[in-house]
Design a protein around this motif. Structure first.
Motif, PDB file in Angstrom:
ATOM      1  N   ALA A   1      82.397   2.595  64.745  1.00  0.00           N
ATOM      2  CA  ALA A   1      81.432   3.346  63.947  1.00  0.00           C
ATOM      3  C   ALA A   1      81.840   3.249  62.496  1.00  0.00           C
ATOM      4  O   ALA A   1      82.911   3.695  62.111  1.00  0.00           O
ATOM      5  N   GLY A   2      81.023   2.616  61.712  1.00  0.00           N
ATOM      6  CA  GLY A   2      81.338   2.465  60.305  1.00  0.00           C
ATOM      7  C   GLY A   2      81.192   3.767  59.558  1.00  0.00           C
ATOM      8  O   GLY A   2      80.890   4.813  60.130  1.00  0.00           O
ATOM      9  N   ALA A   3      81.421   3.726  58.266  1.00  0.00           N
ATOM     10  CA  ALA A   3      81.319   4.929  57.455  1.00  0.00           C
ATOM     11  C   ALA A   3      79.947   5.561  57.646  1.00  0.00           C
ATOM     12  O   ALA A   3      78.927   4.894  57.562  1.00  0.00           O
ATOM     13  N   GLY A   4      79.932   6.863  57.929  1.00  0.00           N
ATOM     14  CA  GLY A   4      78.673   7.533  58.173  1.00  0.00           C
ATOM     15  C   GLY A   4      78.065   7.156  59.499  1.00  0.00           C
ATOM     16  O   GLY A   4      76.859   7.271  59.685  1.00  0.00           O
TER      17      GLY A   4
ATOM     18  N   THR B   1      85.537   7.961  61.387  1.00  0.00           N
ATOM     19  CA  THR B   1      84.398   7.450  60.615  1.00  0.00           C
ATOM     20  C   THR B   1      83.063   8.005  61.088  1.00  0.00           C
ATOM     21  O   THR B   1      82.056   7.873  60.390  1.00  0.00           O
ATOM     22  N   VAL B   2      83.026   8.614  62.275  1.00  0.00           N
ATOM     23  CA  VAL B   2      81.770   9.152  62.811  1.00  0.00           C
ATOM     24  C   VAL B   2      81.421  10.451  62.097  1.00  0.00           C
ATOM     25  O   VAL B   2      82.236  11.368  62.026  1.00  0.00           O
ATOM     26  N   THR B   3      80.218  10.531  61.585  1.00  0.00           N
ATOM     27  CA  THR B   3      79.752  11.752  60.922  1.00  0.00           C
ATOM     28  C   THR B   3      78.600  12.419  61.656  1.00  0.00           C
ATOM     29  O   THR B   3      78.351  13.608  61.472  1.00  0.00           O
TER      30      THR B   3
ATOM     31  N   ALA C   1      69.681  18.328  58.476  1.00  0.00           N
ATOM     32  CA  ALA C   1      69.849  19.466  59.381  1.00  0.00           C
ATOM     33  C   ALA C   1      71.207  19.369  60.080  1.00  0.00           C
ATOM     34  O   ALA C   1      71.568  18.306  60.583  1.00  0.00           O
ATOM     35  N   PRO C   2      71.960  20.477  60.138  1.00  0.00           N
ATOM     36  CA  PRO C   2      73.276  20.414  60.797  1.00  0.00           C
ATOM     37  C   PRO C   2      73.195  20.293  62.310  1.00  0.00           C
ATOM     38  O   PRO C   2      74.138  19.848  62.950  1.00  0.00           O
ATOM     39  N   ALA C   3      72.057  20.689  62.898  1.00  0.00           N
ATOM     40  CA  ALA C   3      71.879  20.601  64.346  1.00  0.00           C
ATOM     41  C   ALA C   3      70.402  20.394  64.650  1.00  0.00           C
ATOM     42  O   ALA C   3      69.548  21.089  64.106  1.00  0.00           O
ATOM     43  N   VAL C   4      70.110  19.432  65.540  1.00  0.00           N
ATOM     44  CA  VAL C   4      68.726  19.062  65.845  1.00  0.00           C
ATOM     45  C   VAL C   4      68.570  18.917  67.353  1.00  0.00           C
ATOM     46  O   VAL C   4      69.424  18.313  68.022  1.00  0.00           O
ATOM     47  N   VAL C   5      67.474  19.458  67.887  1.00  0.00           N
ATOM     48  CA  VAL C   5      67.179  19.299  69.309  1.00  0.00           C
ATOM     49  C   VAL C   5      65.780  18.725  69.474  1.00  0.00           C
ATOM     50  O   VAL C   5      64.866  19.093  68.745  1.00  0.00           O
ATOM     51  N   PRO C   6      65.578  17.807  70.427  1.00  0.00           N
ATOM     52  CA  PRO C   6      64.219  17.411  70.790  1.00  0.00           C
ATOM     53  C   PRO C   6      63.656  18.445  71.747  1.00  0.00           C
ATOM     54  O   PRO C   6      64.369  18.950  72.626  1.00  0.00           O
ATOM     55  N   ALA C   7      62.406  18.801  71.582  1.00  0.00           N
ATOM     56  CA  ALA C   7      61.831  19.862  72.407  1.00  0.00           C
ATOM     57  C   ALA C   7      60.350  19.611  72.626  1.00  0.00           C
ATOM     58  O   ALA C   7      59.683  18.993  71.803  1.00  0.00           O
ATOM     59  N   VAL C   8      59.853  20.118  73.761  1.00  0.00           N
ATOM     60  CA  VAL C   8      58.435  19.963  74.096  1.00  0.00           C
ATOM     61  C   VAL C   8      57.837  21.335  74.398  1.00  0.00           C
ATOM     62  O   VAL C   8      58.517  22.238  74.895  1.00  0.00           O
ATOM     63  N   PRO C   9      56.527  21.517  74.087  1.00  0.00           N
ATOM     64  CA  PRO C   9      55.859  22.781  74.421  1.00  0.00           C
ATOM     65  C   PRO C   9      55.839  23.005  75.927  1.00  0.00           C
ATOM     66  O   PRO C   9      55.870  22.059  76.719  1.00  0.00           O
TER      67      PRO C   9
ATOM     68  N   ARG D   1      59.733  26.511  73.575  1.00  0.00           N
ATOM     69  CA  ARG D   1      59.902  25.080  73.758  1.00  0.00           C
ATOM     70  C   ARG D   1      60.939  24.810  74.851  1.00  0.00           C
ATOM     71  O   ARG D   1      61.908  25.559  74.975  1.00  0.00           O
ATOM     72  N   ALA D   2      60.733  23.758  75.594  1.00  0.00           N
ATOM     73  CA  ALA D   2      61.737  23.281  76.538  1.00  0.00           C
ATOM     74  C   ALA D   2      62.606  22.255  75.807  1.00  0.00           C
ATOM     75  O   ALA D   2      62.103  21.249  75.301  1.00  0.00           O
ATOM     76  N   VAL D   3      63.884  22.523  75.753  1.00  0.00           N
ATOM     77  CA  VAL D   3      64.794  21.698  74.953  1.00  0.00           C
ATOM     78  C   VAL D   3      65.348  20.557  75.798  1.00  0.00           C
ATOM     79  O   VAL D   3      65.684  20.726  76.973  1.00  0.00           O
ATOM     80  N   GLN D   4      65.442  19.384  75.188  1.00  0.00           N
ATOM     81  CA  GLN D   4      65.932  18.186  75.854  1.00  0.00           C
ATOM     82  C   GLN D   4      67.204  17.682  75.159  1.00  0.00           C
ATOM     83  O   GLN D   4      67.784  18.372  74.319  1.00  0.00           O
ATOM     84  N   THR D   5      67.614  16.495  75.520  1.00  0.00           N
ATOM     85  CA  THR D   5      68.695  15.798  74.819  1.00  0.00           C
ATOM     86  C   THR D   5      68.238  14.361  74.581  1.00  0.00           C
ATOM     87  O   THR D   5      67.295  13.903  75.233  1.00  0.00           O
ATOM     88  N   PRO D   6      68.866  13.641  73.625  1.00  0.00           N
ATOM     89  CA  PRO D   6      70.113  13.990  72.949  1.00  0.00           C
ATOM     90  C   PRO D   6      69.916  15.057  71.875  1.00  0.00           C
ATOM     91  O   PRO D   6      68.902  15.064  71.178  1.00  0.00           O
ATOM     92  N   GLN D   7      70.916  15.926  71.776  1.00  0.00           N
ATOM     93  CA  GLN D   7      70.972  16.855  70.666  1.00  0.00           C
ATOM     94  C   GLN D   7      71.898  16.250  69.608  1.00  0.00           C
ATOM     95  O   GLN D   7      72.921  15.662  69.943  1.00  0.00           O
ATOM     96  N   GLY D   8      71.499  16.385  68.349  1.00  0.00           N
ATOM     97  CA  GLY D   8      72.257  15.744  67.272  1.00  0.00           C
ATOM     98  C   GLY D   8      72.909  16.760  66.349  1.00  0.00           C
ATOM     99  O   GLY D   8      72.358  17.838  66.107  1.00  0.00           O
ATOM    100  N   PHE D   9      74.078  16.397  65.807  1.00  0.00           N
ATOM    101  CA  PHE D   9      74.846  17.339  65.003  1.00  0.00           C
ATOM    102  C   PHE D   9      75.617  16.634  63.884  1.00  0.00           C
ATOM    103  O   PHE D   9      76.046  15.481  64.049  1.00  0.00           O
ATOM    104  N   HIS D  10      75.783  17.346  62.776  1.00  0.00           N
ATOM    105  CA  HIS D  10      76.847  16.970  61.865  1.00  0.00           C
ATOM    106  C   HIS D  10      78.154  17.153  62.632  1.00  0.00           C
ATOM    107  O   HIS D  10      78.369  18.197  63.265  1.00  0.00           O
ATOM    108  N   ARG D  11      79.023  16.196  62.546  1.00  0.00           N
ATOM    109  CA  ARG D  11      80.245  16.265  63.350  1.00  0.00           C
ATOM    110  C   ARG D  11      81.025  17.556  63.093  1.00  0.00           C
ATOM    111  O   ARG D  11      81.480  18.209  64.030  1.00  0.00           O
ATOM    112  N   GLY D  12      81.193  17.914  61.833  1.00  0.00           N
ATOM    113  CA  GLY D  12      81.964  19.104  61.514  1.00  0.00           C
ATOM    114  C   GLY D  12      81.375  20.359  62.121  1.00  0.00           C
ATOM    115  O   GLY D  12      82.102  21.262  62.564  1.00  0.00           O
TER     116      GLY D  12
END
Length: 253
Positions: A12-15, A113-115, A144-152, A181-192
């Protein structure tokens, strides 16, 4: 592909963006047999489909699979039979007794290197790459520091007083469906953000975004996809087979 050894510096390169797939659970609701992640879908283990779904995104350069502690070598051998694209490195590490512990162990395997980190259920094998990319974009470009995919939700939802044992349960209220909403994955995050959540949040949690919420950190939702459903019960496996068959006819998947 490797197990135990750390990912290469080029993983994983920078960022960079990496995906962690916890796959150490048994999946008892699917019935007796192999662990849920190793059940086949279209003749291929669901875990392989999940790895392919993450590596289909050109933004994902590393996938960490968290395997049952007693079967790390077996999972590594299995994934070697279905190699990911050359641009994506796949690493297998041993999981823990709980999902939270397994995700934490997966995070420990990531290079510095993963962010941006995705956490994806192995039991959601058919998530489209557009959904994966939408989550990554919202974290990386949307900030956004945290993101989820979701459906009605299609069904009306009732809050009840649990009784168990099949006894009638009193209805306490009817939440407004338009806000649910019904939450799915992948959920994404700032690593920190995700590392902090795993360091500070204890107790029962159902997903990583819920851990981040407990920190008081904002979580945002992006549109999910109907094909990113979770394969939990035998009927879900039948539906997944039908979706995969349609993809093969229409898209050559």
């Amino acid at each position: 592909m490797s197990d135990a050894a750390p990912p290469s510096p080029q993983a994983a390169g920078a960022g960079g963006t990496a995906a962690v797939i916890p796959a150490a659970g048994r999946g008892v609701r699917l019935g007796p047999g192999a662990p849920k992640a190793l059940r086949t879908l279209g003749g291929i283990p669901m875990l392989v489909h999940a790895v392919r779904a993450m590596s289909a995104s050109r933004a994902v350069s590393l996938v960490v699979v968290v395997a049952p502690p007693d079967d790390v070598a077996g999972v590594r051998t299995l994934l070697d039979e279905y190699p990911a694209p050359e641009r994506t490195e796949v690493v297998v590490v041993a999981g823990g007794a709980t999902r939270q512990e397994s995700v934490r162990l997966g995070l420990e395997a990531l290079p510095g290197t993963v962010t941006t980190v995705l956490v994806h259920d192995a039991a959601r094998p058919l998530v489209p790459v557009d959904t994966v990319d939408a989550v990554i974009e919202a974290v990386r470009d949307g900030g956004a520091p945290a993101v989820v995919p979701a459906v009605p939700l299609a069904d009306t939802v009732k809050e009840v007083e649990p009784r168990g044992g099949g006894a009638p349960e009193p209805v306490l209220g009817t939440p407004a469906r338009s806000r649910l909403r019904a939450v799915q994955t992948p959920q994404g995050f700032h690593r920190g953000t995700l590392l902090r959540a795993h360091a500070e949040v204890t107790g029962e949690v159902t997903d990583d975004a819920g851990m981040v919420e407990r920190l008081g950190v904002p979580v945002v939702a992006v549109p999910g996809h109907e094909e990113a459903f979770k394969v939990t019960r035998p009927l879900d496996l039948v539906l997944a087979e039908a979706v995969l068959a349609r993809r093969r006819v229409n898209d050559g998947f």
